[in-house]
Design a protein around this motif. Structure first.
Motif, short mmCIF file in Angstrom:
data_model
loop_
_atom_site.label_atom_id
_atom_site.label_comp_id
_atom_site.label_asym_id
_atom_site.label_seq_id
_atom_site.Cartn_x
_atom_site.Cartn_y
_atom_site.Cartn_z
N ALA A 376 -2.60 -0.11 -12.62
CA ALA A 376 -1.41 -0.11 -11.08
C ALA A 376 -1.04 -1.75 -10.45
O ALA A 376 0.65 -1.45 -10.38
CB ALA A 376 -1.80 0.36 -10.48
N SER A 380 2.97 -2.64 -10.41
CA SER A 380 3.32 -2.50 -9.01
C SER A 380 4.36 -3.87 -9.70
O SER A 380 5.24 -4.40 -8.72
CB SER A 380 2.95 -2.64 -8.19
OG SER A 380 1.69 -3.24 -8.11
N TYR A 497 7.61 3.36 -5.64
CA TYR A 497 6.64 2.92 -7.21
C TYR A 497 5.39 2.77 -7.00
O TYR A 497 3.88 2.82 -7.09
CB TYR A 497 7.32 2.57 -8.11
CG TYR A 497 6.33 2.12 -9.46
CD1 TYR A 497 6.74 3.23 -10.52
CD2 TYR A 497 5.10 2.12 -9.75
CE1 TYR A 497 6.20 3.58 -12.07
CE2 TYR A 497 5.04 1.86 -10.67
CZ TYR A 497 5.21 2.86 -12.58
OH TYR A 497 4.54 2.52 -13.04
N GLU A 500 3.09 4.49 -4.63
CA GLU A 500 2.09 5.99 -4.99
C GLU A 500 1.42 5.41 -5.62
O GLU A 500 0.70 6.22 -6.49
CB GLU A 500 3.69 6.24 -6.87
CG GLU A 500 4.29 7.24 -5.69
CD GLU A 500 5.87 6.82 -6.28
OE1 GLU A 500 5.91 7.68 -6.46
OE2 GLU A 500 5.10 6.58 -7.69
N VAL A 501 1.63 4.38 -7.05
CA VAL A 501 0.94 3.84 -7.90
C VAL A 501 -1.24 3.84 -7.60
O VAL A 501 -1.48 4.15 -8.58
CB VAL A 501 0.51 3.25 -8.95
CG1 VAL A 501 2.47 2.72 -9.14
CG2 VAL A 501 0.78 1.46 -8.70
N THR A 563 5.68 8.24 -13.07
CA THR A 563 4.98 9.09 -12.12
C THR A 563 5.72 9.75 -11.75
O THR A 563 5.45 10.46 -10.37
CB THR A 563 4.88 7.51 -11.34
OG1 THR A 563 5.86 7.17 -10.36
CG2 THR A 563 3.86 6.54 -11.34
N LEU A 571 -1.86 10.52 -10.44
CA LEU A 571 -1.46 9.07 -11.24
C LEU A 571 -2.97 8.53 -11.63
O LEU A 571 -2.76 7.37 -12.35
CB LEU A 571 -0.94 8.70 -10.29
CG LEU A 571 0.83 8.91 -9.89
CD1 LEU A 571 1.29 8.12 -8.99
CD2 LEU A 571 0.85 9.58 -11.17
N PHE A 575 -2.90 6.08 -14.95
CA PHE A 575 -3.23 5.24 -14.87
C PHE A 575 -4.60 5.03 -15.11
O PHE A 575 -5.01 3.70 -16.00
CB PHE A 575 -3.52 4.24 -13.67
CG PHE A 575 -1.56 4.13 -13.12
CD1 PHE A 575 -0.59 3.26 -13.88
CD2 PHE A 575 -0.98 4.49 -12.52
CE1 PHE A 575 0.57 2.29 -13.33
CE2 PHE A 575 0.56 4.33 -11.70
CZ PHE A 575 0.87 3.58 -12.59
#
Length: 626
Positions: A376, A380, A497, A500-501, A563, A571, A575
């Motif tokens: 992640a 990112s 994004y 979220e990750v 995603t 998620l 990942f």
């Protein structure tokens, strides 16, 4: 490396113990290595639990969290969360409750007004961010004169090199303050004050510092006020997207969180409007242009306290009853609130087996040592640095300077910049409908090649003779086209994004890392652009950023997973897929399929999906039927 391996072994041992504990209680656990998900499965931790065992676990959960007063609705919610696609078969919920779930699925945009009010407040925070960025754009034409650091147009002045660096330094102040202070304060501020409290603190900084900048008497004072503004921008940029993401339902989370970029674009547009409105008032024009950014911070300070706190933040602090009350304000019925509460809780238990226990001092290092979190962090980083590589901020920060270099007068340059701001805002709207359907990754892969050729074309347009009206018109045209491609793609995706990750345990520090990455490179760009423009010429500068767009495209292709339409907790499975597995899939399957489908026009070409949904996950039945 040895320490990292030891830590990973500990986490795997904890995961195995967690699975064994679940099996002892009668569950059939799907064995998914949550740091090395080779089969790319997305699982529901409730899916295989016998009903009687599930009901007993919900009762134990209610007793532990002091929620026995709502045990009945929690048990119903757990049954719905166990297999969302088969709620129609459940006898424990009545027809009116089934009708609510049908309505929710058929009308994904129908949600309580409190949810949309929360998103509106987050949008105001984004507008503050955009206005703060462009206050200095028009001021660049006059504040250097005020402080004796160049006239912005003389190429042979004795101190021109020094002056270019100083102008860049002043403009970069907010990004330096954000990257080195504001973003990293996000984690402790969120821990102690919550999402709402942190956003309020950031709004106060963004309210006071523009006014301070407007009354400064030297470039050093202006630089300091902009550094302090950066603290507010870093706190806000790291917290507002998380706040929006944690309050939003998965089906439209992308569209709601991308409001950050859309309204940042609107703030940029308003900043250009303010620049244009006051540019004729004389020597104080630049002061009004910088000071006007305080305006949107006022409703942000007031509105944030009418929003419900993030349910996931309450759950992180073990305040489950308050989390349930927040969900009641964000969903239509208690059943929906209970369903989401228990499903999130179950996924967080799985998440705990991935990341283990950590504290504030170790969380940053765990961004790079825990495999699931590290992937992640990489993704990112890519989407955030790509926002600077694409070149959008050479226009947002310096459009007036670019258009003056293209032969426009100061007034015409501000009008052309106004047009850029308008295009940037208008073309952000399509992402509301595309970000949750086509997805984040698809939007990026489509728009980056378009941004590359439009920048290259704008650069070549500088070769058109200046005396021709086509010179400025063509440059402006391709810059506007560049903005039109940027706004629905790389514009909304990075902050959406990155919010979220990361798992809940590392979400604040992860988002701080992501925003610091973005704003640090924004600072580098802001400092260096005047010198790059002088050394490379406009054509070379635009060509340089066109090449960076191509580089960013390759990075996204290999390192950024999709995603869309997965809950924040699901998620974890995305990942958990190793980077090499993801890269191999895109190289050996996705890329050949794309050429067959869109180059050779084979309409029957089929792409094998990377991710596979176990039963109990939304969308599993659809994938099975396909």
């Amino acid at each position: 490396m040895a320490d990292s391996e030891t830590k990973n072994e500990i986490f795997q041992k904890e995961a195995a113990e967690h699975a064994a504990d679940l099996e002892q209680r009668g569950q059939s656990v799907s064995q998914v290595n949550m740091n090395k998900n080779l089969e790319a499965k997305i699982s529901n931790p409730l899916a295989d639990i016998p009903v009687d065992v599930l009901m007993k676990e919900v009762e134990e959960f209610a007793q532990e969290k002091g929620m026995m007063d709502i045990l009945d609705v929690l048990q119903k919610g757990a049954r719905v969360a166990q297999d969302p696609d088969r709620f129609e078969e459940l006898d424990c919920i009545d027809e009116s409750e089934k009708e609510v779930i049908r309505y929710e699925r058929a009308h994904r945009w129908k949600h309580p007004l409190r949810l949309y009010f929360t998103i509106i407040v987050c949008s105001i925070g984004a507008a503050v961010q955009g206005w703060d960025q462009t206050g200095s754009n028009g001021a660049n034409l006059s504040f250097p004169l005020e402080f004796g650091i160049g006239d912005g147009e003389c190429d042979e002045c004795p101190n021109q090199d020094r002056d270019n660096w100083l102008v860049g330094l002043v403009n970069s102040g907010p990004y330096i303050g954000s990257a080195f202070i504001g973003c990293w304060l996000s984690d402790p501020c969120n821990f102690y004050f919550g999402r709402r409290g942190t956003i309020f603190i950031s709004a106060v900084f963004c309210l006071i510092t523009p006014i301070g900048g407007a009354v400064t008497q030297s470039w050093e004072q202006l630089f300091i006020t902009r550094l302090l503004m950066g603290i507010g921008m870093g706190l806000k940029g790291s917290s507002v997207p998380i706040f929006a993401a944690e309050n939003s339902p998965a089906t439209i989370r992308g569209a709601l969180v991308m409001s950050w970029q859309m309204w940042t674009a609107f703030g940029i547009f308003l900043g250009f409007c303010a620049n244009l409105a006051v540019h004729t008032v004389g020597d104080i024009a630049w002061r009004l242009q910088i000071g006007s950014a305080f305006i949107p911070a006022v409703p942000l300070c007031l509105g944030i306290f009418f929003c419900p706190e993030s349910p996931r933040w309450y759950m992180k602090k073990n305040r489950y009853h308050k989390a349930y009350n927040s969900l009641l304000r964000l969903r239509f019925t208690p059943l929906q609130a209970a369903r989401d509460l228990y499903y999130i809780h179950s996924q967080l238990q799985v998440e705990a087996s991935i990341v283990g226990k950590s504290n504030y001092l170790t969380r940053f290092f765990e961004l790079f040592t825990i495999p699931r979190v590290r992937r992640a962090t990489l993704a990112s980083f890519v989407v955030m640095i790509a926002q600077q590589m694409c070149g959008i901020n050479i226009i947002a920060f310096y459009s007036s300077t670019v258009f003056v270099n293209a032969g426009a007068s100061a007034s015409d340059a501000l009008i052309a910049s106004f047009g850029f701001g308008l295009v940037n805002f208008v073309f952000a709207w399509p992402a509301i409908w595309t970000i949750d359907t086509y997805g984040r990754r698809t939007l990026l892969l489509f728009t980056f090649p378009q941004m590359a050729w439009t920048l290259l074309a704008a650069g070549f347009c500088f070769y058109i003779p200046e005396e021709s009206t086509a010179h400025l018109a063509c440059i402006a045209l391709f810059i506007y086209l560049f903005a039109a491609f940027y706004s629905p793609g790389e514009g909304p995706v990075p902050f959406t994004y990155s919010a979220e990750v990361f798992p809940l345990s590392h979400r604040e520090v992860g988002m701080g890392w992501a925003v610091a990455t973005c704003l640090f490179w924004a600072a580098v760009l802001s400092i260096s652009f005047p010198r790059i423009l002088e050394a490379f010429t406009p054509t070379g500068t635009f060509g340089f950023y066109a090449a960076l767009n191509v580089t960013a495209f390759v990075m996204i292709f290999f390192w950024v997973p999709e995603t869309k339409q997965r809950t924040l907790e699901e998620l974890d499975y995305i990942f958990a897929v190793p980077t090499r597995r993801f890269m191999s899939y895109n190289t050996t399957k996705a890329l050949p399929w794309w050429f067959k489908r869109y180059v050779f026009m084979h309409k029957d070409a089929q792409l094998e999906p990377l991710y596979h949904f176990d039963h109990g996950v939304v969308g599993a039945q659809k994938q099975e039927s396909e």
